[in-house]
Write a protein that holds these residues in place. Structure first.
Motif, PDB file in Angstrom:
ATOM      1  N   PRO A 102      38.275  56.522  52.901  1.00 58.00           N
ATOM      2  CA  PRO A 102      38.013  56.078  51.532  1.00 58.00           C
ATOM      3  C   PRO A 102      38.426  54.627  51.319  1.00 58.00           C
ATOM      4  O   PRO A 102      38.106  54.020  50.294  1.00 58.00           O
ATOM      5  N   GLU A 103      39.158  54.057  52.279  1.00 57.87           N
ATOM      6  CA  GLU A 103      39.596  52.666  52.227  1.00 57.87           C
ATOM      7  C   GLU A 103      40.039  52.264  53.626  1.00 57.87           C
ATOM      8  O   GLU A 103      40.095  53.122  54.527  1.00 57.87           O
ATOM      9  N   GLY A 104      40.366  50.983  53.834  1.00 63.78           N
ATOM     10  CA  GLY A 104      40.628  50.528  55.197  1.00 63.78           C
ATOM     11  C   GLY A 104      42.083  50.267  55.546  1.00 63.78           C
ATOM     12  O   GLY A 104      42.435  50.212  56.730  1.00 63.78           O
ATOM     13  N   TYR A 121      34.220  60.446  46.841  1.00 58.78           N
ATOM     14  CA  TYR A 121      33.410  61.356  46.035  1.00 58.78           C
ATOM     15  C   TYR A 121      33.721  61.096  44.563  1.00 58.78           C
ATOM     16  O   TYR A 121      34.467  61.814  43.927  1.00 58.78           O
ATOM     17  N   GLU A 122      33.151  59.991  44.041  1.00 61.18           N
ATOM     18  CA  GLU A 122      33.354  59.639  42.628  1.00 61.18           C
ATOM     19  C   GLU A 122      32.088  59.964  41.858  1.00 61.18           C
ATOM     20  O   GLU A 122      31.027  60.190  42.443  1.00 61.18           O
ATOM     21  N   ARG A 123      32.186  59.917  40.517  1.00 60.80           N
ATOM     22  CA  ARG A 123      30.990  60.147  39.702  1.00 60.80           C
ATOM     23  C   ARG A 123      30.134  58.885  39.770  1.00 60.80           C
ATOM     24  O   ARG A 123      30.567  57.814  39.342  1.00 60.80           O
ATOM     25  N   VAL A 145      41.085  42.589  53.838  1.00 58.05           N
ATOM     26  CA  VAL A 145      41.940  41.627  54.545  1.00 58.05           C
ATOM     27  C   VAL A 145      43.363  42.162  54.552  1.00 58.05           C
ATOM     28  O   VAL A 145      43.830  42.666  53.525  1.00 58.05           O
ATOM     29  N   GLU A 146      44.038  42.104  55.688  1.00 59.47           N
ATOM     30  CA  GLU A 146      45.446  42.524  55.740  1.00 59.47           C
ATOM     31  C   GLU A 146      46.235  41.469  56.516  1.00 59.47           C
ATOM     32  O   GLU A 146      45.886  41.167  57.660  1.00 59.47           O
ATOM     33  N   ALA A 147      47.278  40.919  55.893  1.00 58.87           N
ATOM     34  CA  ALA A 147      48.185  39.984  56.589  1.00 58.87           C
ATOM     35  C   ALA A 147      49.487  40.739  56.815  1.00 58.87           C
ATOM     36  O   ALA A 147      50.155  41.139  55.854  1.00 58.87           O
ATOM     37  N   VAL A 155      48.412  48.503  37.661  1.00 63.44           N
ATOM     38  CA  VAL A 155      49.263  49.254  38.597  1.00 63.44           C
ATOM     39  C   VAL A 155      48.519  49.689  39.854  1.00 63.44           C
ATOM     40  O   VAL A 155      49.122  50.101  40.814  1.00 63.44           O
ATOM     41  N   ARG A 156      47.181  49.609  39.859  1.00 56.93           N
ATOM     42  CA  ARG A 156      46.367  49.989  41.016  1.00 56.93           C
ATOM     43  C   ARG A 156      46.380  51.499  41.262  1.00 56.93           C
ATOM     44  O   ARG A 156      47.305  52.198  40.874  1.00 56.93           O
ATOM     45  N   GLY A 157      45.320  51.980  41.897  1.00 57.24           N
ATOM     46  CA  GLY A 157      45.171  53.435  42.057  1.00 57.24           C
ATOM     47  C   GLY A 157      45.658  53.983  43.389  1.00 57.24           C
ATOM     48  O   GLY A 157      45.397  55.128  43.708  1.00 57.24           O
ATOM     49  N   ASN A 205      34.037  46.628  36.523  1.00 55.77           N
ATOM     50  CA  ASN A 205      34.017  45.170  36.667  1.00 55.77           C
ATOM     51  C   ASN A 205      34.999  44.636  37.705  1.00 55.77           C
ATOM     52  O   ASN A 205      35.107  43.440  37.899  1.00 55.77           O
ATOM     53  N   ALA A 206      35.738  45.533  38.393  1.00 58.08           N
ATOM     54  CA  ALA A 206      36.682  45.061  39.413  1.00 58.08           C
ATOM     55  C   ALA A 206      35.929  44.780  40.702  1.00 58.08           C
ATOM     56  O   ALA A 206      35.341  45.672  41.303  1.00 58.08           O
ATOM     57  N   ILE A 207      35.935  43.508  41.102  1.00 62.25           N
ATOM     58  CA  ILE A 207      35.270  43.144  42.356  1.00 62.25           C
ATOM     59  C   ILE A 207      36.234  43.341  43.507  1.00 62.25           C
ATOM     60  O   ILE A 207      35.854  43.693  44.610  1.00 62.25           O
ATOM     61  N   PHE A 212      50.526  42.196  53.127  1.00 62.24           N
ATOM     62  CA  PHE A 212      49.806  41.847  51.891  1.00 62.24           C
ATOM     63  C   PHE A 212      48.310  41.880  52.204  1.00 62.24           C
ATOM     64  O   PHE A 212      47.885  41.397  53.255  1.00 62.24           O
ATOM     65  N   GLY A 213      47.516  42.454  51.311  1.00 67.57           N
ATOM     66  CA  GLY A 213      46.076  42.506  51.590  1.00 67.57           C
ATOM     67  C   GLY A 213      45.247  42.775  50.353  1.00 67.57           C
ATOM     68  O   GLY A 213      45.770  42.922  49.242  1.00 67.57           O
ATOM     69  N   PHE A 214      43.952  42.812  50.569  1.00 66.48           N
ATOM     70  CA  PHE A 214      43.024  43.139  49.478  1.00 66.48           C
ATOM     71  C   PHE A 214      41.750  43.728  50.056  1.00 66.48           C
ATOM     72  O   PHE A 214      41.507  43.634  51.273  1.00 66.48           O
ATOM     73  N   ALA A 215      40.949  44.331  49.191  1.00 69.80           N
ATOM     74  CA  ALA A 215      39.590  44.710  49.596  1.00 69.80           C
ATOM     75  C   ALA A 215      38.651  44.415  48.433  1.00 69.80           C
ATOM     76  O   ALA A 215      39.023  44.577  47.267  1.00 69.80           O
ATOM     77  N   LEU A 216      37.451  43.955  48.777  1.00 72.16           N
ATOM     78  CA  LEU A 216      36.465  43.709  47.714  1.00 72.16           C
ATOM     79  C   LEU A 216      35.248  44.580  47.934  1.00 72.16           C
ATOM     80  O   LEU A 216      34.909  44.920  49.068  1.00 72.16           O
ATOM     81  N   GLY A 217      34.611  44.952  46.841  1.00 65.37           N
ATOM     82  CA  GLY A 217      33.427  45.805  46.894  1.00 65.37           C
ATOM     83  C   GLY A 217      32.188  44.935  47.039  1.00 65.37           C
ATOM     84  O   GLY A 217      31.885  44.123  46.163  1.00 65.37           O
ATOM     85  N   GLU A 227      28.893  45.698  47.074  1.00 63.43           N
ATOM     86  CA  GLU A 227      27.758  45.917  46.153  1.00 63.43           C
ATOM     87  C   GLU A 227      28.006  45.154  44.846  1.00 63.43           C
ATOM     88  O   GLU A 227      27.122  44.481  44.324  1.00 63.43           O
ATOM     89  N   ARG A 228      29.241  45.285  44.338  1.00 62.50           N
ATOM     90  CA  ARG A 228      29.566  44.601  43.069  1.00 62.50           C
ATOM     91  C   ARG A 228      29.529  43.089  43.251  1.00 62.50           C
ATOM     92  O   ARG A 228      29.011  42.362  42.408  1.00 62.50           O
ATOM     93  N   LEU A 229      30.080  42.621  44.373  1.00 59.20           N
ATOM     94  CA  LEU A 229      30.102  41.172  44.612  1.00 59.20           C
ATOM     95  C   LEU A 229      28.678  40.626  44.674  1.00 59.20           C
ATOM     96  O   LEU A 229      28.329  39.653  43.992  1.00 59.20           O
TER      97      LEU A 229
HETATM   98  P1  HAM Z   1      40.520  49.567  45.788  1.00 56.78           P
HETATM   99  O1  HAM Z   1      40.894  48.900  44.502  1.00 56.78           O
HETATM  100  O2  HAM Z   1      40.542  51.039  45.807  1.00 56.78           O
HETATM  101  O3  HAM Z   1      41.515  48.992  46.891  1.00 56.78           O
HETATM  102  O4  HAM Z   1      39.088  49.077  46.220  1.00 56.78           O
HETATM  103  C1  HAM Z   1      38.787  47.712  46.339  1.00 56.78           C
HETATM  104  C2  HAM Z   1      37.419  47.391  45.760  1.00 56.78           C
HETATM  105  O5  HAM Z   1      36.434  48.248  46.327  1.00 56.78           O
HETATM  106  C3  HAM Z   1      37.290  47.614  44.262  1.00 56.78           C
HETATM  107  O6  HAM Z   1      37.791  46.523  43.532  1.00 56.78           O
HETATM  108  C4  HAM Z   1      35.781  47.763  44.105  1.00 56.78           C
HETATM  109  O7  HAM Z   1      35.153  46.486  44.052  1.00 56.78           O
HETATM  110  C5  HAM Z   1      35.374  48.441  45.397  1.00 56.78           C
HETATM  111  N1  HAM Z   1      35.156  49.881  45.148  1.00 56.78           N
HETATM  112  C6  HAM Z   1      36.086  50.867  45.083  1.00 56.78           C
HETATM  113  N2  HAM Z   1      35.510  52.058  44.855  1.00 56.78           N
HETATM  114  C7  HAM Z   1      34.184  51.832  44.766  1.00 56.78           C
HETATM  115  C8  HAM Z   1      33.036  52.680  44.550  1.00 56.78           C
HETATM  116  N3  HAM Z   1      33.132  53.988  44.402  1.00 56.78           N
HETATM  117  N4  HAM Z   1      31.801  52.086  44.510  1.00 56.78           N
HETATM  118  C9  HAM Z   1      31.672  50.750  44.683  1.00 56.78           C
HETATM  119  N5  HAM Z   1      32.712  49.914  44.907  1.00 56.78           N
HETATM  120  C10 HAM Z   1      33.953  50.446  44.949  1.00 56.78           C
HETATM  121  C11 HAM Z   1      41.502  49.373  48.205  1.00 56.78           C
HETATM  122  O8  HAM Z   1      40.624  49.987  48.741  1.00 56.78           O
HETATM  123  C12 HAM Z   1      42.697  48.856  48.979  1.00 56.78           C
HETATM  124  N6  HAM Z   1      42.583  49.333  50.359  1.00 56.78           N
HETATM  125  C13 HAM Z   1      42.762  47.340  48.913  1.00 56.78           C
HETATM  126  C14 HAM Z   1      43.890  46.768  49.726  1.00 56.78           C
HETATM  127  C15 HAM Z   1      43.819  46.250  50.967  1.00 56.78           C
HETATM  128  N7  HAM Z   1      45.134  46.661  49.310  1.00 56.78           N
HETATM  129  C16 HAM Z   1      45.866  46.120  50.275  1.00 56.78           C
HETATM  130  N8  HAM Z   1      45.065  45.873  51.276  1.00 56.78           N
END
Ligand code: HAM
Length: 418
Positions: A80-82, A113-115, A129-131, A256-258, A278-280, A301-306, A308-310
């Motif tokens: 569900p994430e990286g 499995y979201e709506r 990205v992960e540092a 607070v993040r999910g 609206n969260a990219i 420290f890291g992030f992920a961007l979506g 499709e939204r971007l």
């Molecule tokens: P996340 O906030 O769950 O963080 O997802 C990051 C981005 O993925 C969201 O801001 C959104 O753009 C996109 N995203 C999430 N769910 C969906 C969805 N169902 N459909 C389309 N886009 C979606 C993470 O995944 C963490 N692993 C980020 C991270 C990396 N934190 C530290 N390192």
């Protein structure tokens, strides 16, 4: 029997793919400039990697994972994430032994499995990205600056960077109790979800989307006011560094993040051009996760961007011509030319040119129409006369100028014109 794609997933069709490839190539270029290297973890893992890593009480683990038993009865989950996978790989391959900050990024599909709704899919793509390996505020700031640099390279404006700090294992337990005390008197006004979260994960009450709950959350104690000295210094350090590079941000006490692994800095980037989703991008610091999986202490420290939204907000019309078109479209008239065009196409391609042709031949008009549609730079015309004389006609498709070129040096002459 007509079979359609599963709800919440989508095909990325050839019409759109050049946009994706262009955005991805910008990510490779910008991230390389900051010393990041790509990692490709598998898209499925043992289920407990995610349930422990992301947190048993998160929405992702409770309701959204694609989990199944494989043929040997092992529980596996489509990622569900990286972040959890990268942490697993970091420990499994002893990447910590290099004693440097490992700067990694990944790109690929995630599954939740979201709506489904606009901007929310069950299979979606992330760039993450992960540092890994430093607690220094420079890392937090540098990674966020790299992200904003990447957005700038895509021509994006109007994005909002929101920042918060969630504290650490020293200061968060006390804050959690303070928060619970404050929430208790509002329980009857809060939604059912928040009533459940109150016991198990009270911080999530802060980012409930129900309007009435939002009003209540705005008045609850703020994490940033309950940080220990170390967390406070770290947070102020990150802010100063962002200020020193004129990177604008807003403080958001409700962020607070999910996912449960965050400590210290958290952040999100949102776009006003998107609707409810609206969260990219989202991310932050997670200093305990590597240790939780029995690795050595490794602050990250890291992030992920979506993606499709971007991609839906990138101003592609300002990006210049990034679409790929053939160099030459071969127009062949008559059977001989048709036969020759097969080997000629092969020859030109092996000389490095991109070549298209109409496999079915047909009239000159029809083939020129197809050449136009392919947006090729040139049309190479060969008919009986051209074959006999050894001279082909090369037509520039943008100004219709026509040039005679020798069959023997065809590839070089075309290259000269490009
Ligand atoms: P996340 O906030 O769950 O963080 O997802 C990051 C981005 O993925 C969201 O801001 C959104 O753009 C996109 N995203 C999430 N769910 C969906 C969805 N169902 N459909 C389309 N886009 C979606 C993470 O995944 C963490 N692993 C980020 C991270 C990396 N934190 C530290 N390192």
């Amino acid at each position: 029997m007509k079979i359609q794609a599963i709800r919440g997933v989508k095909d990325i069709l050839p019409d759109e793919i050049e946009k994706w490839q262009w955005v991805e190539s910008k990510a490779h270029t910008v991230f390389a400039r900051y010393g990041f290297k790509e990692i490709r973890p598998p898209i499925f893992e043992k289920t407990n990697l995610f349930s422990r890593g992301i947190g048993e009480t998160t929405d992702i683990v409770e309701k959204e994972m694609y989990t199944f038993d494989d043929r040997s009865g092992e529980k596996v989950t489509l990622r569900p994430e990286g972040t959890a996978s990268v942490v697993r790989a970091f420990i499994e391959h002893k990447m910590y032994a290099a004693q440097i900050v490992q700067k990694l990024y990944y790109l690929g599909p995630m599954f939740r499995y979201e709506r489904p709704q606009a901007g929310r899919f069950r299979q979606f793509y992330q760039i993450g990205v992960e540092a890994m390996g430093s607690h220094h505020p420079d890392v937090d700031a540098e990674v966020m600056i790299m992200l904003m640099d990447f957005f700038k390279s895509l021509g994006l404006t109007g994005l909002k960077l929101q920042l918060n700090s969630l504290g650490c294992s020293k200061c968060r337990p006390a804050y959690r109790e303070t928060l619970k005390d404050a929430i208790r008197e509002h329980l009857s006004d809060l939604c059912d979800n928040c009533n459940q979260r109150y016991e198990r994960n009270p911080l999530r009450v802060l980012d409930c989307k129900v309007p009435r709950d939002k009003e209540i959350a705005a008045e609850l104690p703020k994490t940033a006011d309950h940080l220990c000295d170390e967390c406070n210094d770290h947070f102020q350090g990150v802010r100063l560094l962002l200020d020193s590079t004129n990177t604008p941000y807003d403080l958001d006490h409700l962020l607070v993040r999910g996912l449960d692994y965050y400590t210290h800095t958290t952040f999100e980037v949102s776009s006003s051009d998107l609707g409810a989703q609206n969260a990219i991008c989202g991310g932050g610091r997670y200093n305990m996760l590597v240790e939780e999986f029995d690795g050595p202490p490794t602050p990250c420290f890291g992030f992920a961007l979506g993606l499709e939204r971007l991609i839906s907000v990138v101003p592609f019309d300002q990006a210049g011509d990034f679409e790929k078109h053939p160099d030459v479209f071969i127009v062949c008239l008559g059977e001989e030319a048709q036969k020759l065009s097969f080997t000629l196409t092969h020859q030109l391609r092996s000389e490095g040119l991109s070549v298209e042709r109409d496999y079915d031949g047909g009239s000159m008009k029809r083939q020129m129409k197809k050449a136009n549609k392919s947006a090729s730079r040139f049309a190479l015309i060969l008919g009986e006369d051209e074959i006999n004389s050894g001279k082909y006609q090369l037509k520039n498709m943008s100004n219709s100028e026509q040039l005679e070129i020798s069959a023997d040096s065809c590839a070089e002459e075309i290259k000269k014109q490009l």
